[in-house]
Design an enzyme around this catalytic site. Structure first.
Site, short mmCIF file in Angstrom:
data_model
loop_
_atom_site.label_atom_id
_atom_site.label_comp_id
_atom_site.label_asym_id
_atom_site.label_seq_id
_atom_site.Cartn_x
_atom_site.Cartn_y
_atom_site.Cartn_z
N LYS A 132 -9.73 8.35 -1.50
CA LYS A 132 -10.82 7.75 -2.28
C LYS A 132 -11.98 8.72 -2.55
O LYS A 132 -13.14 8.32 -2.58
CB LYS A 132 -11.34 6.49 -1.58
CG LYS A 132 -10.24 5.49 -1.25
CD LYS A 132 -10.74 4.33 -0.41
CE LYS A 132 -9.59 3.45 0.03
NZ LYS A 132 -10.01 2.36 0.93
N ASP A 155 -9.30 -3.30 6.29
CA ASP A 155 -9.75 -4.48 5.55
C ASP A 155 -8.75 -5.63 5.61
O ASP A 155 -9.14 -6.80 5.61
CB ASP A 155 -10.06 -4.12 4.10
CG ASP A 155 -8.92 -3.40 3.39
OD1 ASP A 155 -7.91 -3.08 4.04
OD2 ASP A 155 -9.05 -3.15 2.18
#
Length: 453
Positions: free
Chosen positions: A195, A230
């Site tokens: 990312k 997550d």
């Protein structure tokens, strides 16, 4: 407006445009140009087809890979990572807990006051912080010092209702959504950055230790109680709201799944069995690969030109990051071979990832997602009728599922078809927003150092 917000805002426009093109092609298009367009559409429809029989085979392959991944590390494309989360929230949790959610160019800090069965979530507050680009490429100390400083400032804004008892240390759930080799409930080695982050000195280090040292440099007396990703946060948040939650799935920019496994069904687990008898497994199912997956030449070209060729094949068929890119490649071929948009190919069609979602590609992704969920249910024995009937709840998060109704409806309907009406009535998909935030705080609570016993 954020990147995802822009993507979802464009969905309706793109789908409408593609729908018009399909109608023109199927109902009114005549001549050599439209014949070529029809041929390409027909070919795409055929290659993207996901009949129920094939989906059942995909589910069976998923279940087989799950068994292999639980048996040994490296035994499967599915990593089936041990999370060391053996206590999920029950609703009895009390006290003040913090969460830090780091998964991209922004991170969030959150605090929540829990009041047990009767009080539940009494109050929660959060703040979002942007990470300066230079810190994503700089040194480890600089990044974690920035994060710890923001956390310290947030702690300093505690109101009187959030004050912790004298002598108690604040506890934090740390959601770290990057590849990590978990060592315990509160430690994990960074495998690699993704990312847009590239801080080499952090790779191979314990990210909890890095954060802890940074908090100490800030004079912040706080302990990381749980390190999660997550998906596991979503599972924890879902379980807090509904005790029948057994599975969590993320369907957004990326995709993943986690579920509750019996510890004695994990051959590669060599430690003492947890008191609960359970262990949450992070499947990393985006890396699932099988000859049964309906790949087209557009998928193969996308994969070949990606940053990780040969990896995350399942994710590249069904996540929001890639669906629009597949559509772009199909439309580009139409434009090149049949002058669909006139004699000149629109420049924007030449730009990777310029478009969003088209029904054919989206429905293929949704049906494959449903097959993956069905595979998990088969592994857990929740695909058959039991007496008394067991209710199974799947906590679902992710903008693709939440905001694109064609996709979510297709997931639900396909899963119902795979299960059959009698069993489908016992399986529920619940939208679980913000799992990576509140879920991390709840896991800090359920693994608190102050728990009795």
């Amino acid at each position: 407006m954020g990147r995802l917000a822009r993507v979802y805002a464009a969905v309706a426009v793109v789908v409408a445009a593609v729908a018009v093109a399909v109608v023109v092609v199927k109902r009114r298009g005549k001549g050599p140009k439209w014949g070529k367009v029809r041929a390409i559409f027909t070919d795409v429809e055929r290659k993207c087809a996901t009949p129920v029989a094939r989906l059942r085979q995909v589910a069976d392959a998923m279940a087989v890979e799950m068994h292999a991944g639980l048996a040994s590390d490296g035994g499967s494309k599915l990593k089936m990572l041990l999370s060391y989360v053996d206590n999920l929230p029950t609703g009895d949790e009390k006290g003040l807990f913090y969460a830090l959610d780091l998964g991209g160019t922004n991170f969030r800090v959150l605090r929540v006051l829990l009041g047990g069965k009767e009080g539940r979530v009494i109050k929660q507050e959060y703040e979002e912080v942007s990470i300066p680009p230079h810190l994503m490429l700089g040194g480890s100390h600089e990044l974690f010092d920035f994060i710890a400083a923001a956390l310290s400032r947030f702690v300093a804004t505690e109101g009187d209702e959030f004050r912790i008892p004298e002598g108690k240390q604040r506890e934090l759930g740390f959601t770290f959504s990057f590849p990590v080799k978990q060592l315990s409930i509160a430690s994990g080695i960074l495998i690699k950055w993704t990312k847009g982050f590239c801080i080499e000195e952090t790779v191979g280090e314990d990210v909890v230790a890095e954060l802890t040292k940074a908090m100490e440099r800030q004079g912040l007396n706080m302990r990381v109680t749980a390190l999660v990703n997550d998906t596991i946060g979503t599972l924890a948040g879902g379980r807090y709201e509904d005790s029948d939650v057994l599975v969590a799935v993320i369907l957004g920019t990326g995709t993943n799944a986690a579920y509750v496994e019996r510890a004695n069904a994990i051959p590669k687990w060599h430690g003492l069995l947890p008191k609960s008898g359970d262990m949450v497994i992070n499947m990393e199912w985006g890396n699932f690969k099988s000859s049964l997956l309906p790949l087209t030449e557009y998928d193969e070209a996308l994969d070949f030109e990606s940053l990780n060729p040969g990896e995350q094949i399942y994710e590249k068929l069904m996540s929001g990051m890639y669906l629009g890119e597949i559509v772009r490649r199909i439309l580009l071929r139409m434009a090149q071979e049949s002058s669909l948009f006139g004699e000149v190919v629109p420049q924007k069609l030449e730009i990777p990832f310029i478009l969003s979602i088209c029904d054919i590609v989206a429905q293929r992704g949704a049906r494959l997602a449903a097959a993956g969920i069905y595979g998990i249910l088969k592994k857990l024995g929740r695909d058959t009728v039991t007496s008394p009937k067991q209710r199974t709840v799947i906590a679902m998060d992710g903008g693709l599922y939440e905001h694109y109704s064609i996709f979510s409806e297709c997931v639900n309907n396909t899963l119902r078809n795979l299960l059959g009406e009698e069993i489908a009535g016992t399986v529920v998909i619940k939208l679980a927003n913000d799992g990576s935030g509140i879920g991390a705080a709840l896991l800090a609570a359920s693994h608190s150092q102050y728990l009795e016993g």
